[in-house]
Scaffold this motif. Structure first.
Motif, PDB file in Angstrom:
ATOM      1  N   VAL A 137     -11.000 -30.314  -1.876  1.00 36.09           N
ATOM      2  CA  VAL A 137     -11.705 -29.599  -2.942  1.00 36.09           C
ATOM      3  C   VAL A 137     -11.933 -28.159  -2.471  1.00 36.09           C
ATOM      4  CG1 VAL A 137     -13.763 -29.543  -4.392  1.00 36.09           C
ATOM      5  CG2 VAL A 137     -12.847 -31.756  -3.601  1.00 36.09           C
ATOM      6  N   PRO A 138     -11.235 -27.167  -3.061  1.00 37.82           N
ATOM      7  CA  PRO A 138     -11.319 -25.801  -2.538  1.00 37.82           C
ATOM      8  C   PRO A 138     -12.723 -25.232  -2.437  1.00 37.82           C
ATOM      9  CG  PRO A 138      -9.457 -25.985  -4.027  1.00 37.82           C
ATOM     10  CD  PRO A 138     -10.217 -27.275  -4.131  1.00 37.82           C
ATOM     11  N   ALA A 139     -13.636 -25.631  -3.320  1.00 34.61           N
ATOM     12  CA  ALA A 139     -14.991 -25.084  -3.307  1.00 34.61           C
ATOM     13  C   ALA A 139     -15.887 -25.728  -2.250  1.00 34.61           C
ATOM     14  CB  ALA A 139     -15.633 -25.234  -4.685  1.00 34.61           C
ATOM     15  N   SER A 140     -15.401 -26.770  -1.593  1.00 33.99           N
ATOM     16  CA  SER A 140     -16.221 -27.484  -0.618  1.00 33.99           C
ATOM     17  C   SER A 140     -16.344 -26.697   0.680  1.00 33.99           C
ATOM     18  CB  SER A 140     -15.612 -28.856  -0.317  1.00 33.99           C
ATOM     19  OG  SER A 140     -16.252 -29.457   0.797  1.00 33.99           O
ATOM     20  N   PRO A 141     -17.529 -26.669   1.297  1.00 37.50           N
ATOM     21  CA  PRO A 141     -17.675 -26.058   2.624  1.00 37.50           C
ATOM     22  C   PRO A 141     -16.851 -26.770   3.694  1.00 37.50           C
ATOM     23  CG  PRO A 141     -19.822 -26.406   1.592  1.00 37.50           C
ATOM     24  CD  PRO A 141     -18.817 -27.147   0.768  1.00 37.50           C
ATOM     25  N   TYR A 143     -13.750 -27.842   3.136  1.00 37.58           N
ATOM     26  CA  TYR A 143     -12.356 -27.784   2.688  1.00 37.58           C
ATOM     27  C   TYR A 143     -11.403 -27.815   3.875  1.00 37.58           C
ATOM     28  CZ  TYR A 143      -8.156 -25.929   0.355  1.00 37.58           C
ATOM     29  OH  TYR A 143      -6.880 -25.736  -0.135  1.00 37.58           O
ATOM     30  N   PRO A 190      -9.754 -21.163   1.042  1.00 36.72           N
ATOM     31  CA  PRO A 190      -9.820 -21.974  -0.185  1.00 36.72           C
ATOM     32  C   PRO A 190      -8.588 -21.791  -1.064  1.00 36.72           C
ATOM     33  CG  PRO A 190     -11.920 -20.890   0.207  1.00 36.72           C
ATOM     34  CD  PRO A 190     -10.944 -20.292   1.191  1.00 36.72           C
ATOM     35  N   GLY A 191      -8.036 -22.921  -1.507  1.00 41.37           N
ATOM     36  CA  GLY A 191      -6.932 -22.906  -2.449  1.00 41.37           C
ATOM     37  C   GLY A 191      -5.555 -22.728  -1.858  1.00 41.37           C
TER      38      GLY A 191
END
Length: 259
Positions: A137-141, A143, A190-191
């Motif tokens: 999950v890209p928004a997760s700390p 990730y 992220p991403g």
């Protein structure tokens, strides 16, 4: 240990660069300079989802093939430049979360993992439990990290589609029974893609979501050979890009099976 990727920033990992042409990349320290082992995967093109794997070991005469080459499957939509040890060339697709492509480039090899309590390998090994997840999950700390819900909390792993005990979520799923981390995106941008492994395939030639898959016999052989002390690296490239960067990155000469 709740961060399996910690070893991805071991000695030899270089600062990541933005997009650079091959000429600029050729001035960097060769990514295999401190390594004694390298696993090479070559495919026919950016869109190919099948490849050949050849292991190499370095001796006084240079890189030598270690064992025979064998078939592997990669991402279902092929490969794309990932975030590894060489910067990111601009001459091809760029890896993104959920694109179904395996990251191309040169990467550190991280820890081994599996369903059993221990394994025959010179890599650091972490047994997976029902509470282990890799965060995609890209928004997760967390990730791009393997975490234990008992340590980070059940809420922290909410939304992840990568439980590390796949057999408990899908009966008989052997894919993560044995494997090792390919340290793509080691700084967890992220991403840019997450949870990249070498693991088992369920069926011969079955393509993956972005990992590299093989038979259980071949995985056992690789794990028994790989060692943290050798600072092993993983290389995945389409054949044309391998030939282009072989000199600048001082990659091994391809065996006949990979040419």
């Amino acid at each position: 240990m709740n961060r399996l990727f910690r070893c991805a920033v071991a000695a030899g990992l270089l600062t990541l660069l933005p997009l650079f042409p091959a000429a600029a990349l050729s001035k960097r320290l060769p990514p295999l300079v401190h390594s004694q082992q390298v696993v090479v995967v070559v495919t026919d093109s950016w869109d190919a989802n099948q490849g050949k794997l050849q292991a190499y070991t370095r001796d006084a005469k240079g890189w030598q093939p270690h064992g025979p080459a064998f078939d592997v499957a990669i991402g279902r939509t092929g490969s794309a430049w990932g975030l590894g040890l060489t910067g990111t060339p601009a001459d091809g697709p760029q890896k993104r979360e959920g694109d179904g492509r395996s990251p191309a480039g040169v990467f550190a090899i991280g820890s081994a993992f599996g369903y059993t309590g221990k394994a025959t390998t010179g890599l650091t090994y972490q047994p997976m439990q029902s509470t282990h997840y890799c965060m995609d999950v890209p928004a997760s700390p967390q990730y791009n990290q393997i975490v234990d819900a008992r340590e980070v909390g059940a809420e922290a792993v909410k939304g992840s589609t990568e439980p590390m005990r796949l057999d408990l979520h899908n009966k008989g799923d052997v894919r993560y029974r044995q494997g090792f981390v390919i340290a793509h995106n080691a700084f967890n941008e992220p991403g840019h893609g997450s949870c990249i492994f070498a693991h088992l395939w369920r069926q011969p030639g079955e393509a993956t979501a972005g990992c590299t898959a093989m038979t259980a016999a071949h995985m056992r052989t690789l794990l028994a050979w790989l060692s943290d002390e050798a600072q092993p690296r993983f290389v995945l490239l389409p054949r044309a890009q391998y030939h282009e960067y072989q000199g600048p990155w001082e990659l091994p000469a391809l065996t006949e099976a990979l040419r």
